[in-house]
Scaffold this motif. Structure first.
Motif, PDB file in Angstrom:
ATOM      1  N   VAL A  44       0.784  -1.121   0.199  1.00  0.00           N
ATOM      2  CA  VAL A  44       0.008  -0.091  -0.208  1.00  0.00           C
ATOM      3  C   VAL A  44       0.896   1.197  -0.029  1.00  0.00           C
ATOM      4  N   GLN A  45       0.646   2.103  -0.878  1.00  0.00           N
ATOM      5  CA  GLN A  45       1.394   3.226  -1.199  1.00  0.00           C
ATOM      6  C   GLN A  45       0.667   4.449  -1.020  1.00  0.00           C
ATOM      7  N   PRO A  46       0.497   5.160  -0.103  1.00  0.00           N
ATOM      8  CA  PRO A  46      -0.413   6.531   0.014  1.00  0.00           C
ATOM      9  C   PRO A  46       0.298   7.566  -0.796  1.00  0.00           C
ATOM     10  N   ILE A  47      -0.702   8.331  -1.779  1.00  0.00           N
ATOM     11  CA  ILE A  47      -0.493   9.173  -2.475  1.00  0.00           C
ATOM     12  C   ILE A  47      -1.055  10.302  -2.191  1.00  0.00           C
ATOM     13  N   SER A  48      -0.091  11.492  -1.618  1.00  0.00           N
ATOM     14  CA  SER A  48      -0.638  12.817  -1.352  1.00  0.00           C
ATOM     15  C   SER A  48      -1.497  13.721  -2.319  1.00  0.00           C
ATOM     16  N   ALA A  49      -2.149  14.556  -1.813  1.00  0.00           N
ATOM     17  CA  ALA A  49      -3.034  15.306  -2.681  1.00  0.00           C
ATOM     18  C   ALA A  49      -2.153  15.989  -3.869  1.00  0.00           C
ATOM     19  N   ALA A  50      -1.006  16.483  -3.417  1.00  0.00           N
ATOM     20  CA  ALA A  50      -0.066  17.199  -4.351  1.00  0.00           C
ATOM     21  C   ALA A  50       0.443  16.256  -5.363  1.00  0.00           C
ATOM     22  N   ASN A  51       0.754  15.173  -5.197  1.00  0.00           N
ATOM     23  CA  ASN A  51       1.107  14.058  -6.191  1.00  0.00           C
ATOM     24  C   ASN A  51      -0.084  13.231  -6.977  1.00  0.00           C
ATOM     25  N   ALA A  52      -1.195  13.590  -6.620  1.00  0.00           N
ATOM     26  CA  ALA A  52      -2.375  12.857  -7.249  1.00  0.00           C
ATOM     27  C   ALA A  52      -2.506  13.893  -8.596  1.00  0.00           C
ATOM     28  N   ARG A  53      -2.070  13.344  -9.657  1.00  0.00           N
ATOM     29  CA  ARG A  53      -2.121  14.302 -11.091  1.00  0.00           C
ATOM     30  C   ARG A  53      -3.265  13.787 -11.969  1.00  0.00           C
ATOM     31  N   LYS A  54      -3.515  12.441 -11.767  1.00  0.00           N
ATOM     32  CA  LYS A  54      -4.432  11.769 -12.749  1.00  0.00           C
ATOM     33  C   LYS A  54      -5.842  11.363 -12.205  1.00  0.00           C
ATOM     34  N   SER A  55      -6.857  11.044 -12.980  1.00  0.00           N
ATOM     35  CA  SER A  55      -7.777  10.433 -12.280  1.00  0.00           C
ATOM     36  C   SER A  55      -7.853   8.882 -12.424  1.00  0.00           C
ATOM     37  N   TYR A  56      -8.653   8.118 -11.576  1.00  0.00           N
ATOM     38  CA  TYR A  56      -8.740   6.772 -11.563  1.00  0.00           C
ATOM     39  C   TYR A  56      -9.965   6.345 -11.205  1.00  0.00           C
ATOM     40  N   VAL A  57     -10.275   5.297 -11.337  1.00  0.00           N
ATOM     41  CA  VAL A  57     -11.634   4.643 -10.859  1.00  0.00           C
ATOM     42  C   VAL A  57     -11.171   3.658  -9.677  1.00  0.00           C
ATOM     43  N   CYS A  58     -11.944   4.061  -8.559  1.00  0.00           N
ATOM     44  CA  CYS A  58     -11.749   3.203  -7.504  1.00  0.00           C
ATOM     45  C   CYS A  58     -12.537   1.872  -7.350  1.00  0.00           C
ATOM     46  N   PRO A  59     -11.691   0.853  -7.339  1.00  0.00           N
ATOM     47  CA  PRO A  59     -12.399  -0.429  -7.695  1.00  0.00           C
ATOM     48  C   PRO A  59     -13.288  -0.699  -6.299  1.00  0.00           C
ATOM     49  N   GLY A  60     -13.091   0.008  -5.050  1.00  0.00           N
ATOM     50  CA  GLY A  60     -13.936  -0.333  -4.016  1.00  0.00           C
ATOM     51  C   GLY A  60     -15.282   0.395  -4.190  1.00  0.00           C
ATOM     52  N   CYS A  61     -15.475   1.341  -4.882  1.00  0.00           N
ATOM     53  CA  CYS A  61     -16.761   2.374  -4.840  1.00  0.00           C
ATOM     54  C   CYS A  61     -17.369   2.373  -6.317  1.00  0.00           C
ATOM     55  N   GLY A  62     -16.309   2.357  -7.272  1.00  0.00           N
ATOM     56  CA  GLY A  62     -16.807   2.354  -8.623  1.00  0.00           C
ATOM     57  C   GLY A  62     -16.709   3.855  -9.105  1.00  0.00           C
ATOM     58  N   ARG A  63     -16.311   4.824  -8.023  1.00  0.00           N
ATOM     59  CA  ARG A  63     -16.165   6.231  -8.299  1.00  0.00           C
ATOM     60  C   ARG A  63     -15.063   6.630  -8.817  1.00  0.00           C
ATOM     61  N   GLU A  64     -14.966   7.916  -9.464  1.00  0.00           N
ATOM     62  CA  GLU A  64     -13.592   8.370  -9.683  1.00  0.00           C
ATOM     63  C   GLU A  64     -12.784   8.938  -8.500  1.00  0.00           C
ATOM     64  N   VAL A  65     -11.696   8.632  -8.639  1.00  0.00           N
ATOM     65  CA  VAL A  65     -10.548   9.225  -7.629  1.00  0.00           C
ATOM     66  C   VAL A  65     -10.185  10.515  -8.424  1.00  0.00           C
ATOM     67  N   LEU A  66     -10.436  11.560  -8.331  1.00  0.00           N
ATOM     68  CA  LEU A  66     -10.134  12.735  -8.883  1.00  0.00           C
ATOM     69  C   LEU A  66      -8.551  13.355  -8.658  1.00  0.00           C
ATOM     70  N   PRO A  67      -8.015  13.955  -9.559  1.00  0.00           N
ATOM     71  CA  PRO A  67      -6.848  14.769  -9.342  1.00  0.00           C
ATOM     72  C   PRO A  67      -6.892  15.342  -8.206  1.00  0.00           C
ATOM     73  N   GLY A  68      -5.897  15.577  -7.418  1.00  0.00           N
ATOM     74  CA  GLY A  68      -5.793  16.382  -6.299  1.00  0.00           C
ATOM     75  C   GLY A  68      -6.403  15.892  -5.074  1.00  0.00           C
ATOM     76  N   VAL A  69      -6.765  14.554  -5.087  1.00  0.00           N
ATOM     77  CA  VAL A  69      -7.560  13.921  -3.860  1.00  0.00           C
ATOM     78  C   VAL A  69      -6.377  12.952  -3.603  1.00  0.00           C
ATOM     79  N   GLU A  70      -6.036  12.962  -2.101  1.00  0.00           N
ATOM     80  CA  GLU A  70      -5.413  11.952  -1.451  1.00  0.00           C
ATOM     81  C   GLU A  70      -6.027  10.581  -1.749  1.00  0.00           C
ATOM     82  N   HIS A  71      -5.125   9.341  -1.888  1.00  0.00           N
ATOM     83  CA  HIS A  71      -5.683   8.347  -2.015  1.00  0.00           C
ATOM     84  C   HIS A  71      -4.669   7.332  -1.880  1.00  0.00           C
TER      85      HIS A  71
END
Length: 101
Positions: A44-71
């Motif tokens: 598990v690698q935490p990604i800070s909000a500053a390093n979140a530059r792309k959007s992804y689909v979360c496999p847990g909820c099916g919603r988008e992980v937006l750029p700028g969101v810590e994940h």
């Protein structure tokens, strides 16, 4: 007497400051660790909000992980196809979704 804003770290034998304990990569990208879920070990690698530059689909909820969101980015630590294949198969989860998975 005014307060000094000079950094106060551990002094070395030569009189300088010891920066050995600072790892810039760990400070900027978070602390990678392993977790076990249902008998499978994941990295598990935490990604800070500053390093979140792309959007992804979360496999847990099916919603988008937006750029700028810590994940977190998650991949199998014990892949039979090797580390490179496991890293290529990593998934980006909302932190909350990963915690409740």
């Amino acid at each position: 007497m005014p307060r000094s804003n000079r950094p106060r770290g551990r002094k070395t034998a030569r009189g300088g400051f010891d920066d050995e304990g600072l790892d810039v990569e760990r400070l900027t990208f978070g602390w990678r660790h392993t977790e076990s879920r249902r008998g499978v070990t994941y990295t598990v690698q935490p990604i800070s909000a500053a390093n979140a530059r792309k959007s992804y689909v979360c496999p847990g909820c099916g919603r988008e992980v937006l750029p700028g969101v810590e994940h977190v980015a998650v991949w199998r630590a014990d892949s039979i196809f090797g580390d490179d294949a496991a890293l290529a198969d990593r998934r980006h989860w909302h932190t909350h979704c990963w915690k409740i998975a």
